[in-house]
Structures are given as C-alpha cells and as structure tokens.
Write an enzyme that holds these catalytic residues in place. Structure first.
Site, PDB file in Angstrom:
ATOM      1  N   THR A 117      87.334  13.307  51.069  1.00  0.00           N
ATOM      2  CA  THR A 117      88.485  12.760  51.786  1.00  0.00           C
ATOM      3  C   THR A 117      88.711  13.460  53.123  1.00  0.00           C
ATOM      4  O   THR A 117      88.448  14.670  53.237  1.00  0.00           O
ATOM      5  CB  THR A 117      89.753  12.918  50.918  1.00  0.00           C
ATOM      6  OG1 THR A 117      90.897  12.628  51.722  1.00  0.00           O
ATOM      7  CG2 THR A 117      89.911  14.332  50.374  1.00  0.00           C
ATOM      8  N   TYR A 141      95.561  17.937  46.499  1.00  0.00           N
ATOM      9  CA  TYR A 141      94.586  16.845  46.479  1.00  0.00           C
ATOM     10  C   TYR A 141      93.393  17.198  47.371  1.00  0.00           C
ATOM     11  O   TYR A 141      92.236  17.170  46.941  1.00  0.00           O
ATOM     12  CB  TYR A 141      95.246  15.534  46.940  1.00  0.00           C
ATOM     13  CG  TYR A 141      94.244  14.447  47.224  1.00  0.00           C
ATOM     14  CD1 TYR A 141      93.510  13.879  46.190  1.00  0.00           C
ATOM     15  CD2 TYR A 141      93.996  14.024  48.536  1.00  0.00           C
ATOM     16  CE1 TYR A 141      92.554  12.901  46.459  1.00  0.00           C
ATOM     17  CE2 TYR A 141      93.058  13.055  48.802  1.00  0.00           C
ATOM     18  CZ  TYR A 141      92.337  12.501  47.761  1.00  0.00           C
ATOM     19  OH  TYR A 141      91.387  11.543  48.022  1.00  0.00           O
TER      20      TYR A 141
END
Ligand code: UDP
Length: 326
Positions: A117, A141
């Site tokens: 990501t 995350y």
C-alpha cells in the site's frame, strides 16, 4: 501450474481471478469469507474456505494443485480500525502473511505477489512519491504491510523464491463487464461514497477539508482502476516467472484528482446533482498522495487501459446500481 489467490472473493482479488481466467491460467481461491463474497468467485474456480495461517490447509492446497505462485490479497484494510485495534492488523496482515510465506517456502512455491500500500509512505514529503522514498507509515495498517514487505525481502534472499510487492494507491472502479466490484458494507472511500450519494442511497456526502495546499484546497489522490491493478499483478507474475529480481512497485497512474474533481465527475456521469457538505479535515489525511510510476512501466511493461476518471466512476456507479437492485 496453478496460481493460488488468497482473498479471491474480495474486491481486488475477484478482479484478479477474472483476469487469470481470461488468460486461461489455472487458479484456486483461498478465502475465509469474513469480508469476501462467495458469489464473486466464478463457479468453475476451485474455492477453499479457510485461513491463510492454516499451515496444514495451505500445504495441502500447494501439493494437490501444484501451486507455483501465490497472489496474496487476504488481509484487513481499514486504516482507522487499525489505529483502534492494531493487534488485529499485526495478526491478519503480518503474522498470517508470515505463516503463509512459511508454508510457501516449505511447499516449494517459487513466486509470491503481495498487496502492499501507498500507506507505507505516510505523508510523503515529495509527490509524486517514488519507491525509494522514506517509509514512515502513519497507521498500524501501513506498518503491518511494511513489515510483510520486509519479511519477503529477507525470505527471497535466503530461499529459492522471488516476490513482487505492489504498493496500491487509491483503487476504485469495478469490472467493466459488471461481473464484480466493491461490495463491502459501510464504505468510506470517496468514489464509492459519492456513487451512493448519486444513487440516493445516502442523503448527502461530505468533503473533508478544502484548506489544503492544493490547487482547489481539497486532497489529491491517484485513483487507479481495479482492472488495471489486476493487470499489474499479471505482469508481475510473468516477470517473476521470467526470473525477475524481487522488487517493489508503485501502482498508480502518476497523476491525481482532487476531491472536487471526483465529485464533479460523479455528478457528470450520473447526471445527479446530489448534496455535498463541507466538513473539517479528516484526521490522518495527507494533502497529496500520487505515485511516481516509472518503475512499473519500465520493468513490468504494465500499460493502463482505464486511466480516465469518468470511466472509473462509470464502472463504480454501474456496480453500485447493480448490487442495490439485487
Ligand atoms: N474524502 C472526502 N469525503 C469522503 C471520503 C473521502 O472528502 O466521504 C476525501 C479524503 O479526505 C481524501 C480523498 O477523499 O482526500 C480520498 O479518501 P479515501 O478515503 O477514498 O482514500 P484514502 O486516500 O484515505 O485511502
């Protein structure tokens, strides 16, 4: 030779499965259906309901299906939730990936594609951001994904195994043929929220901040069509099969749109002038996140087919309509 897709019943994974079917590549899906949908995996694809950290199950799949490569989508993806419940993210995205990678090495799997990501960059100092920029995730995350990138790097150095980690920017849109799309409830992502407002599924939508240092004051993001993203994974598989070195690539188009531009596109494409409310900045949002994408273009020879905001929006809108008619 078969490819195992974990999370193949989810948003991006289900587009990947369609891509592999299109090129007549044998594929098997492993998904625990916590957020995925069984119906989003075509009936002809072998489907195993289970967890990626179930070593015995993964070993069985690898040997029974002669798995040569794994594309690992399964994981948790909600940034604010990762702040409230970091251990869930270190379990699902880090520890479970570690278990899967271990089973792959033990089972002789040669290639691994990992869903990473742009959140690994945090709030990038220089935009467009390149792969070698500082890695300063702002959420568990982002950290949970970065830790898995680091594991893969070390495993590839030690074993007969190569990997590609793809750092996704803002994934949006849906299958152009309307076979799958983003179905998760309680959406927070801009394009999906705006499409729901256009369809009257919510009374209005909010714009979080118009006082950023950007041309119109709203946040800039690099929105990439989910089918182009699936193509990038396919290019990565070919690259690894050809003996390519393990590498990390940004996945974005290299240019961004503001929130105002996205809202205007959804209004234009839908023909609906829905209500938009201005709100203060959302905690943790960066002003600009745009990919420097020359590495993926040069090395993987990836070519985008849907680099057009109105097309992304049209596909997202069509899918949103479809799931609310069912
Ligand atoms: N955004 C917004 N309203 C929404 C959802 C998002 O104004 O209802 C803005 C958000 O502040 C950011 C951009 O849209 O500037 C993209 O946010 P999204 O949640 O889609 O993705 P993120 O970049 O946070 O992963």
């Amino acid at each position: 030779m078969t490819i195992l897709v974990t999370g193949g019943a989810g948003y991006i994974g289900s587009h990947m499965v369609l891509k592999l079917l299109e090129v007549s590549q044998a594929v098997v899906v492993l998904d625990n259906l916590t957020t995925g949908f069984r119906a989003q995996v075509p009936a002809e694809v072998p489907f195993i309901e289970g967890n990626v950290n179930d070593a015995a199950l993964v070993a069985k799949i690898i040997s029974e299906h002669n798995i040569e490569a794994v594309i690992h989508f399964a994981g948790s993806i909600i940034v604010p939730e990762s702040v409230e419940n970091p251990l869930k993210y270190y379990a699902n995205n880090t520890a479970n990936s570690r278990a899967l990678i271990e089973a792959c090495v033990a089972g002789g799997v040669k290639h691994f594609i990992f869903s990473s990501t742009a959140a690994v960059y945090g709030d990038p100092a220089v935009v467009p951001v390149c792969e070698d920029s500082d890695l300063k995730p702002l959420s568990p995350y982002g950290t949970s994904k970065l830790m898995t990138e680091m594991m893969l790097h070390d495993v590839a150095a030690a074993h007969d195994f190569n990997f590609v980690a793809l750092r996704y920017f803002n994934v949006a849109g849906a299958d152009p043929q309307g076979r799958t799309g983003q179905s998760t409830a309680n959406a927070t992502h801009l394009i999906k929220v705006a499409c729901q407002a256009a369809l009257g599924l919510r009374p209005s939508m909010s714009i979080f901040g118009d006082d950023y240092d950007t041309p119109d004051g709203t946040g800039l993001r690099d929105y990439i069509h989910v089918s182009d993203l699936a193509d990038a994974h396919y290019c990565a598989i070919k690259y690894l099969q050809g003996g390519g070195d393990s590498q990390i690539f940004n996945c974005g188009y290299g240019h961004g749109y503001s929130v105002h531009e996205v809202v205007a596109s959804v209004k234009r494409v839908s023909g609906v002038d829905f209500k938009v409310v201005m709100e203060p900045r959302r905690a943790g949002d960066s002003p600009k996140v745009i990919a420097e994408n020359s590495r993926i273009l040069d090395v993987l020879k990836w070519q985008a087919s849907y680099d057009d905001l109105d097309v992304i929006v049209a596909h997202a809108l069509a899918w949103e309509k479809k799931i609310h008619q069912e």
